[in-house]
Design a protein around this motif. Structure first.
Motif, short mmCIF file in Angstrom:
data_model
loop_
_atom_site.label_atom_id
_atom_site.label_comp_id
_atom_site.label_asym_id
_atom_site.label_seq_id
_atom_site.Cartn_x
_atom_site.Cartn_y
_atom_site.Cartn_z
N LYS A 48 0.94 -1.31 -0.32
CA LYS A 48 -0.42 -0.11 0.00
C LYS A 48 0.69 0.88 -0.18
O LYS A 48 1.65 1.43 0.35
CB LYS A 48 -0.80 -0.18 1.09
N ILE A 73 -3.23 3.53 0.38
CA ILE A 73 -4.09 2.68 -0.72
C ILE A 73 -3.42 1.48 -1.00
O ILE A 73 -2.67 1.92 -1.78
CB ILE A 73 -5.26 3.74 -1.13
N THR A 107 -11.65 2.02 -1.06
CA THR A 107 -10.15 2.06 -0.07
C THR A 107 -10.41 2.25 1.34
O THR A 107 -10.34 2.06 2.20
CB THR A 107 -9.14 2.42 -0.95
#
Length: 125
Positions: A48, A73, A107
């Motif tokens: 991420k 994210i 997300t």
């Protein structure tokens, strides 16, 4: 190509953490702390990143406002998120922390501004 080594970014030590596979199980070696081991597991399985970019500002004293996600994210969604933000225009004035997109790509992260942008002064004085 599957990478088997990463450099930990959590502290200045920069441990080289290696993922070793044996019989279908994984082992991580080279980490200097449990935080590094946890970070490496996520980096190998579900990397991420915080997305930082800009959004166009209409009638602003500057043309673009910097934005970022409120939390990391999934790395594979970065370019899709950028494509969404490329088509967005906000109207000045813009305050720091203004939410530009709520829960981008499901997300759980919002996209927020990181700078104030005032309204362009009119030349009609």
């Amino acid at each position: 190509m599957q990478k088997n080594k990463v450099t930990c970014i959590l502290c200045p030590r920069g441990c080289i953490i290696e993922k070793k596979e044996q019989g279908g199980t994984f082992e991580f070696v080279g980490f200097g702390c449990t935080r590094g081991m946890k970070w490496a597991k996520e980096e190998f399985t579900n990397p991420k990143r915080i997305l930082t970019t800009t959004v166009h500002v209409k009638s602003g004293e500057i043309e673009f406002v910097p934005v970022r996600t409120t939390k990391p994210i999934p790395k594979e969604k970065i370019f899709e998120a950028i494509s969404i933000l490329k088509g967005i225009e906000v109207l000045a004035p813009v305050e720091i922390g203004s939410v530009i997109v709520k829960n981008i790509l499901d997300t759980g992260a919002d996209v927020v501004t990181t700078r104030r942008v005032g309204q362009k002064e009119s030349l009609d004085n």
